[in-house]
Motif scaffolding. Structure first.
Motif, mmCIF file in Angstrom:
data_model
loop_
_atom_site.group_PDB
_atom_site.id
_atom_site.type_symbol
_atom_site.label_atom_id
_atom_site.label_comp_id
_atom_site.label_asym_id
_atom_site.label_seq_id
_atom_site.Cartn_x
_atom_site.Cartn_y
_atom_site.Cartn_z
ATOM 1 N N ASP A 118 0.876 -1.112 -0.043
ATOM 2 C CA ASP A 118 0.107 -0.038 -0.029
ATOM 3 C C ASP A 118 0.731 1.190 0.003
ATOM 4 N N MET A 119 1.876 1.172 0.928
ATOM 5 C CA MET A 119 2.622 2.482 0.931
ATOM 6 C C MET A 119 3.459 2.750 -0.139
ATOM 7 N N ARG A 120 4.085 1.719 -0.896
ATOM 8 C CA ARG A 120 4.660 1.695 -2.072
ATOM 9 C C ARG A 120 3.785 2.364 -3.095
ATOM 10 N N ARG A 121 2.597 1.669 -3.393
ATOM 11 C CA ARG A 121 1.485 1.998 -4.335
ATOM 12 C C ARG A 121 1.202 3.576 -4.179
ATOM 13 N N GLY B 292 17.190 14.091 2.399
ATOM 14 C CA GLY B 292 16.493 13.304 3.499
ATOM 15 C C GLY B 292 17.116 12.035 3.344
ATOM 16 N N LYS B 293 16.674 10.843 3.975
ATOM 17 C CA LYS B 293 17.024 9.534 3.902
ATOM 18 C C LYS B 293 17.149 8.786 2.303
ATOM 19 N N HIS B 294 18.122 8.592 1.877
ATOM 20 C CA HIS B 294 18.432 7.918 0.677
ATOM 21 C C HIS B 294 19.746 7.315 0.489
ATOM 22 N N LYS B 295 19.702 6.616 -0.664
ATOM 23 C CA LYS B 295 20.768 5.970 -1.080
ATOM 24 C C LYS B 295 21.226 6.284 -2.440
ATOM 25 N N MET B 296 22.476 6.407 -2.940
ATOM 26 C CA MET B 296 22.639 6.530 -4.352
ATOM 27 C C MET B 296 23.168 5.147 -5.010
ATOM 28 N N LYS C 297 11.023 5.089 1.434
ATOM 29 C CA LYS C 297 9.477 5.772 1.540
ATOM 30 C C LYS C 297 9.661 7.241 1.232
ATOM 31 N N LEU C 298 8.697 7.756 0.853
ATOM 32 C CA LEU C 298 8.733 9.401 -0.018
ATOM 33 C C LEU C 298 8.671 10.131 1.721
ATOM 34 N N MET D 21 9.988 16.491 -0.287
ATOM 35 C CA MET D 21 9.655 16.415 -1.923
ATOM 36 C C MET D 21 9.942 17.673 -2.690
ATOM 37 N N ALA D 22 9.893 18.563 -2.017
ATOM 38 C CA ALA D 22 10.415 19.933 -2.933
ATOM 39 C C ALA D 22 11.988 19.527 -3.458
ATOM 40 N N VAL D 23 12.660 19.020 -2.486
ATOM 41 C CA VAL D 23 14.079 18.926 -2.981
ATOM 42 C C VAL D 23 14.194 17.747 -4.188
ATOM 43 N N LEU D 24 13.343 16.599 -3.763
ATOM 44 C CA LEU D 24 13.318 15.641 -4.918
ATOM 45 C C LEU D 24 12.825 16.370 -6.202
#
Length: 147
Positions: A26-29, A104-108, A118-119, A124-127
């Protein structure tokens, strides 16, 4: 030396809407639905499925120094089981590095791939700025076609 006919990730006729609706988690969708909106806003293009799991925007034809060539989506994402894979288009420089520091939390990953669990973990503005910058980078580097 691989050429376009050897590339496995190609545009398909699969419905993006149906693909997203079939995402089990659900979260991923819900995150994928948010990314659909973000990428549409940034690109102004309609999404298309690339291979079985990548939601892509636009097309570009690449030819590397090795002679390998093919077509790929300009930017896109995939709601994979382990994380969201965001294909942001790449680019370098201090401005890009500063954006990733604020994301925020991410990997490259390799080749312009960004992994987000998860978003809710990212700004989101930075993304949006990252994807927009990656799109601009791709437009400078390759002949890009919108859809």
């Amino acid at each position: 030396m691989a050429n376009a006919k050897d590339i496995k990730t190609k545009p398909t006729a699969v419905s993006v809407k149906d693909f997203i609706a079939a995402v089990e988690n659900d979260m991923r969708r819900k995150d994928a639905e948010q990314l659909l909106k973000l990428f549409a806003k940034v690109t102004g293009w309609k999404p298309k499925m690339w291979g079985p799991t990548i939601v892509g925007y636009g097309t570009y034809h690449y030819t590397y120094d090795t002679g390998r060539e093919g077509d790929a989506c300009v930017v896109g994402f995939s709601p994979r089981k382990a994380s969201l894979s965001v294909y942001w288009g790449g680019g370098e420089g201090t401005e890009t590095q500063a954006l990733f520091a604020k994301l925020g939390k991410h990997k490259m990953g390799d080749g312009g791939c960004l992994y987000i669990n998860k978003l809710a973990d990212v700004d989101m503005a930075v993304l949006e700025k990252i994807v927009s910058g990656g799109l601009a980078h791709m437009k400078k580097k390759w002949p890009v076609k919108g859809s």
